[in-house]
Structure formats: C-alpha cells, structure tokens
Design a protein around this motif. Structure first.
Motif, PDB file in Angstrom:
ATOM      1  N   SER A  27       0.877  -1.163   0.000  1.00 13.41           N
ATOM      2  CA  SER A  27       0.000   0.000   0.000  1.00 13.41           C
ATOM      3  C   SER A  27       0.920   1.221   0.000  1.00 13.41           C
ATOM      4  N   ARG A  29       1.987   5.421  -0.512  1.00 13.02           N
ATOM      5  CA  ARG A  29       1.577   6.820  -0.337  1.00 13.02           C
ATOM      6  C   ARG A  29       2.321   7.681  -1.355  1.00 13.02           C
ATOM      7  N   GLN A  45       1.540  11.113  -9.201  1.00  7.60           N
ATOM      8  CA  GLN A  45       0.113  11.045  -9.526  1.00  7.60           C
ATOM      9  C   GLN A  45      -0.099  10.824 -11.020  1.00  7.60           C
ATOM     10  N   THR A  57      -6.257   0.138  -9.636  1.00  5.56           N
ATOM     11  CA  THR A  57      -5.828   0.629  -8.330  1.00  5.56           C
ATOM     12  C   THR A  57      -6.992   1.290  -7.597  1.00  5.56           C
ATOM     13  N   GLU A  58      -6.817   1.401  -6.292  1.00  9.23           N
ATOM     14  CA  GLU A  58      -7.768   2.121  -5.460  1.00  9.23           C
ATOM     15  C   GLU A  58      -6.990   2.958  -4.460  1.00  9.23           C
ATOM     16  N   CYS A  59      -7.615   4.018  -4.016  1.00  5.17           N
ATOM     17  CA  CYS A  59      -7.000   4.890  -3.023  1.00  5.17           C
ATOM     18  C   CYS A  59      -7.909   4.933  -1.802  1.00  5.17           C
ATOM     19  N   HIS A  63      -3.712   5.880   0.752  1.00  4.44           N
ATOM     20  CA  HIS A  63      -2.857   4.752   0.371  1.00  4.44           C
ATOM     21  C   HIS A  63      -3.346   4.171  -0.949  1.00  4.44           C
ATOM     22  N   ILE A  64      -2.440   3.971  -1.867  1.00  5.48           N
ATOM     23  CA  ILE A  64      -2.771   3.421  -3.182  1.00  5.48           C
ATOM     24  C   ILE A  64      -2.362   1.959  -3.201  1.00  5.48           C
TER      25      ILE A  64
END
Length: 76
Positions: A27, A29, A45, A57-59, A63-64
């Motif tokens: 995870s 940042r 980004q 992906t998810e945030c 945390h990505i």
C-alpha cells in the motif's frame, strides 16, 4: 541525447518499481513515493493516473494499492 536517455531510464525504473511494489501487495503513499524517487507528487500522480492507468488501483485513506491485492506486505 545522453540526458534524454537518462530521463527515460529514470522513468522506466520508477514505473517498474511502482508496478512491482503494487503487485507485491504494498500500500503506497504518493508523498513517500515522491520523496523516495526524487520527483514531485504531481509526477507520481501522473504516473499512476496516465502511465499506469491499465492497473486496477484504489486509493483508501491516502494509500494506493491494487484492488483485491493479496501479498505479504499489505498494510491495509
């Protein structure tokens, strides 16, 4: 020309590290990645939004990670 090649090498290495770490289940940042790679947060980004857009992906809470990622380093 050598400077251009160096820039592309840095980009390729950064993207490879991002993909590798995501697939390991980490995870990540954006702020930590920017500092680690010596680039701006906007660059990280953009890497995630444009260059690695094919990854699912998810945030969550800044945390990505990969959706449904399973791995030994998952911190969520």
């Amino acid at each position: 020309m050598a400077e251009q090649e160096h820039r592309y090498d840095r980009l390729a290495n950064r993207l490879a590290m991002l993909v590798s770490r995501l697939f390991m289940g980490e995870s990540l940042r954006v702020s930590q990645l920017a500092q680690e790679f010596g680039v701006s947060e906007r660059t990280v980004q953009r890497d995630l939004r444009e260059r690695l857009r094919y990854l699912d992906t998810e945030c969550i809470d800044g945390h990505i990670s990969l959706r449904d990622a399973r791995g030994p380093y998952r911190t969520n």
